[in-house]
Write a protein that holds these residues in place. Structure first.
Motif, PDB file in Angstrom:
ATOM      1  N   ASN A 241     -30.277  20.858  14.488  1.00  0.00           N
ATOM      2  CA  ASN A 241     -29.150  20.422  15.320  1.00  0.00           C
ATOM      3  C   ASN A 241     -29.467  19.105  16.009  1.00  0.00           C
ATOM      4  O   ASN A 241     -28.594  18.269  16.224  1.00  0.00           O
ATOM      5  N   LEU A 244     -28.869  16.271  13.568  1.00  0.00           N
ATOM      6  CA  LEU A 244     -27.427  16.037  13.391  1.00  0.00           C
ATOM      7  C   LEU A 244     -26.842  15.353  14.627  1.00  0.00           C
ATOM      8  O   LEU A 244     -25.976  14.483  14.507  1.00  0.00           O
ATOM      9  N   ALA A 245     -27.359  15.696  15.793  1.00  0.00           N
ATOM     10  CA  ALA A 245     -26.891  15.011  17.007  1.00  0.00           C
ATOM     11  C   ALA A 245     -27.352  13.552  16.990  1.00  0.00           C
ATOM     12  O   ALA A 245     -26.588  12.637  17.327  1.00  0.00           O
ATOM     13  N   ALA A 248     -25.282  11.454  14.917  1.00  0.00           N
ATOM     14  CA  ALA A 248     -23.878  11.606  15.338  1.00  0.00           C
ATOM     15  C   ALA A 248     -23.044  12.270  14.247  1.00  0.00           C
ATOM     16  O   ALA A 248     -21.918  11.842  13.948  1.00  0.00           O
ATOM     17  N   GLY A 249     -23.639  13.295  13.610  1.00  0.00           N
ATOM     18  CA  GLY A 249     -22.883  14.085  12.638  1.00  0.00           C
ATOM     19  C   GLY A 249     -22.745  13.438  11.267  1.00  0.00           C
ATOM     20  O   GLY A 249     -22.094  13.995  10.383  1.00  0.00           O
ATOM     21  N   ASP A 250     -23.345  12.262  11.047  1.00  0.00           N
ATOM     22  CA  ASP A 250     -23.270  11.571   9.751  1.00  0.00           C
ATOM     23  C   ASP A 250     -24.228  12.258   8.773  1.00  0.00           C
ATOM     24  O   ASP A 250     -25.422  11.966   8.735  1.00  0.00           O
ATOM     25  N   ARG A 251     -23.710  13.186   7.966  1.00  0.00           N
ATOM     26  CA  ARG A 251     -24.584  14.002   7.105  1.00  0.00           C
ATOM     27  C   ARG A 251     -25.303  13.164   6.056  1.00  0.00           C
ATOM     28  O   ARG A 251     -26.455  13.437   5.719  1.00  0.00           O
ATOM     29  N   ALA A 254     -28.238  11.897   7.677  1.00  0.00           N
ATOM     30  CA  ALA A 254     -29.192  12.992   7.905  1.00  0.00           C
ATOM     31  C   ALA A 254     -29.931  13.336   6.605  1.00  0.00           C
ATOM     32  O   ALA A 254     -31.129  13.614   6.629  1.00  0.00           O
TER      33      ALA A 254
END
Ligand code: ADP
Ligand code: MG
Length: 325
Positions: A241, A244-245, A248-251, A254
């Motif tokens: 998590n 991912l934070a 900023a949620g850009d998979r 990641a």
């Protein structure tokens, strides 16, 4: 260096004997150890140099943890049981509080894994730490990089990518005072080597490696030595998590971290189909998750997919501070 004997005596020589195969420990010209008849030694060395593997002023407790953890992780990747180590310390000066923090963190991790410090060397110079760790493996058993077979399932332990994000925080001083930045920074230094998992994989995995240069690079070593290829599905990569934070949620971003982050000290291993039940039983007994990320193929290359689409960008391994070491 001046005061060497006092330093060794004060910071490194006082420990409980925790392995009765050590006949002679710190204080003579050499240590003397026995290896049980039915075991073999596995041996590994890692060096950490200030400015290359950690920044000047890095927390001495974290440096000690990382120096031992990287060696423990190598032994874990062979399925070995770590038993004793030696420590070569090059120090620019005698700094009591630095040595106190370093030695306390070192013994905390060493005791946790029942590893005895049996010798070393102490010299003056630019800060560097070299550790040699010995482990035991049962005769005729070892997890090596060779042995992956077409059709085997590819697994990783834990979560991937945090170490690279932590390194960026450290180097860019980005968000350093946020709790997210601090968490990632600590993850970069303080990993949990998967020693028990490695030992228990001896009867289950066909090949294994620890992730020190990045998943793509390290899985690549298994594939090259086993003369096979692989397909992995990015969507299955285990992401924290916190990572991912951080992205900023850009998979997509990641995935890049998870594929290339070095110094994770997680295990990557291959499992034949007929050992999957045993693997699931092992996983249930451990507190670290195992994630299947793909299969071994005959192609001879590593192909990364995202929902069936080939992902090829940014698959380089980990570089220390931007330079290959
Ligand atoms: P020698 O000159 O024979 O190499 P040293 O003076 O370097 O001996 O070391 C004396 C003893 O202290 C040896 O047993 C050595 O293994 C141990 N030693 C030296 N430095 C360290 C260290 N940093 N950590 C643990 N043991 C050490
Ligand atoms: Mg010496």
């Amino acid at each position: 260096m001046p005061g060497e004997f006092d330093l060794i005596e004060h910071y490194f020589a006082h420990q409980q004997p925790i392995n009765n195969h050590v006949q002679l420990t710190i204080g003579d010209d050499c240590a003397i150890v026995d290896v049980p008849h039915h075991q073999r030694l596995v041996v590994t060395t890692d060096t950490m140099v200030e400015g290359t593997h950690f920044i000047a002023g890095a927390n001495p407790a974290w440096i000690a943890h990382k120096a031992l953890a990287s060696n423990l992780s190598d032994i874990a990747a062979m399925g070995g049981r770590p038993v004793w180590c030696s420590l070569a310390l090059t120090l620019p000066e005698l700094n009591a509080s630095w040595l106190e923090d370093f030695s306390r963190a070192f013994f905390s991790l060493a005791n946790h894994h029942q590893v005895m410090l049996i010798g070393g060397d102490t010299t003056k110079g630019p800060l560097a730490i070299t550790m040699t760790l010995h482990g035991w493996i049962p005769r005729n058993q070892a997890l090596t990089r060779k042995g992956a077979q077409i059709g085997d399932y590819i697994y990783v332990t834990g979560e991937l990518g945090d170490s690279k994000a932590g390194l960026e925080v450290i180097l860019n001083r980005q968000a350093n005072d946020s709790s997210l930045g601090q968490t990632l920074e600590k993850r970069h230094y303080v990993a949990s080597p998967r020693v028990n998992v490695g030992i228990l994989l001896l009867d289950i995995a066909s090949a294994a490696i620890d992730i020190s240069d990045g998943l793509v690079a390290d899985l690549g070593h298994i594939l090259a030595q086993s003369d096979v290829g692989a397909e992995i599905e990015a969507n299955t990569l285990p992401l924290s998590n916190e990572l991912l934070a951080y992205v900023a949620g850009d998979r997509q971003r990641a995935y890049q971290y998870a594929l290339t982050s070095g110094e994770e000290y997680e295990l990557c291993f291959t499992v034949p189909e007929h050992r999957l039940d045993a693997l699931h039983r092992l996983e249930a007994s451990q507190d670290v998750p195992f994630t299947c990320i793909g299969r071994v193929t005959a192609s001879g290359v590593l192909e990364v997919y995202e929902h069936g689409r080939v992902l090829t960008e940014h698959l380089n391994g980990y570089d220390h501070f931007g330079e290959n070491d």
